[in-house]
Design a protein around this motif. Structure first.
Motif: not given
Length: 365
Positions: A83-87
């Motif tokens: 579920q990670s947002g990509l930074v």
């Protein structure tokens, strides 16, 4: 499709897009009244503190998007709920799983470093994470064990660790934090678990020292009278946070999307508004002092909490609004000058929203 295959696909698609985005020289784009984000950067879950989630890059458009081709692919070698947002910042892509933080070159998928946080998850733990926030050469994130950590963005070395939640009670820290003015903002999740009440907290970026904490489900004071008495048999539960947060750097106000009350579907066990669940809670970011709230789904028995951070926008007519979407399928707009919700727009088909749950028949909603 397995969870592991999803890790392949997400890394592939973003690596392709970011690689093309960096082919042009990113210019500095002033946003958030003095907070500057380079055009090609996405330094936090929603890119800007005000959470518009808008990229000014124009190289990829409706006419050429079909011509995108694979540049590289990376396998995170983990199976699980991703579920990670990509930074992306300083030509580095950061991505997280429950226990690992990865840094990649976004144009080649070459791994720069991996940070691993070891812990033993209790039975039933969700083991998810929604990503990092970047500031001043560090990335910050929560962990399912109940800690928040800071990592050197260049080397992957852990710099500090602060315990903020108790995983033995069902608490965890999956939300993507935000950073501003030397402070880190994050809360704990687990509000569906008996007796867990949401807390919003601020920490010193330099050393992880807690600066303040605010109870999103109060036991006393304002909002407390919207709950039945808290007892060992029926403790107040809910109001946790698990996505990310919004901040207006002009006013120094922090906007917190508070989760649902629990038991999720048994409203008879918790009559009342159950503040500040299912609300946008506004706090003074420097002190944690309560300012205002807007409860978007009162008397909820569907688990329709706020699934996304509110966005601070200005309309074409020049009106400043707070807009938020929840699991109710509705876009809510709040006018902070009038201090009230001014419109609700359904974005999907909504059925049986007012039909009470029954033990004798299935209720679909």
């Amino acid at each position: 499709m397995t969870s592991k295959n999803r890790l392949y696909i997400l890394a592939l698609c973003l690596s392709t897009i970011v690689q093309i985005g960096y082919a042009q020289q990113p210019s500095s784009n002033p946003v958030n009244n003095g907070t500057t984000v380079a055009d090609g950067d996405w330094p936090s879950y929603n890119r800007t503190l005000t959470s518009e989630r808008y990229s000014p890059l124009k190289q990829i458009n409706a006419q050429n998007v079909a011509s995108l081709k694979q540049v590289c692919i990376v396998d995170l070698k983990e199976a699980g709920n991703y579920q990670s947002g990509l930074v992306v910042t300083n030509n580095t892509l950061f991505v997280t799983t429950d226990t690992n933080t990865f840094a990649f070159d976004p144009t080649t998928c070459q791994q720069k470093w991996t940070h691993h946080y070891e812990y033993t998850a209790p039975p039933g733990a969700l083991k998810v994470n929604r990503g990092v926030a970047y500031a001043d050469g560090k990335v910050f994130r929560g962990v399912g064990s109940g800690v928040v950590i800071a990592i050197d963005a260049s080397t992957g070395k852990q710099l500090w660790e602060t315990k903020i939640a108790d995983m033995t009670k069902g608490e965890s820290v999956p939300a993507a934090p935000i950073v501003w003015n030397g402070m880190l903002f994050i809360g704990q999740a687990g509000g569906d678990n008996r007796g867990v009440r949401g807390r919003m907290m601020a920490f010193n970026q330099a050393d992880g020292k807690q600066l303040w904490s605010f109870d999103l489900v109060p036991l006393s004071g304002p909002g407390s009278d919207t709950w039945p008495p808290s007892t060992p048999e029926n403790p107040r539960t809910g109001g946790a946070t698990w996505t990310s947060y919004t901040l207006d750097p002009t006013t120094g106000l922090l906007y917190v999307p508070a989760g649902n009350a629990a038991p999720d579907f048994d409203i008879k066990a918790r009559p009342g508004l159950n503040l500040y669940t299912n609300s946008i809670v506004i706090l003074d970011a420097k002190t944690g002092a309560f300012q205002q709230y807007y409860q978007l789904t009162p008397y909820d028995f569907h688990d329709w909490d706020l699934a996304a951070t509110p966005a601070l926008i200005k309309t074409t007519g020049g009106k400043n609004l707070i807009v938020a979407g929840g699991k109710d399928g509705i876009l809510h707009a709040v006018d902070p000058l009038q201090k009230k919700e001014i419109y609700k727009t359904p974005l999907t088909t909504i059925e049986n929203a007012d039909t009470p749950l029954s033990e004798n028949k299935v209720t679909r909603f």
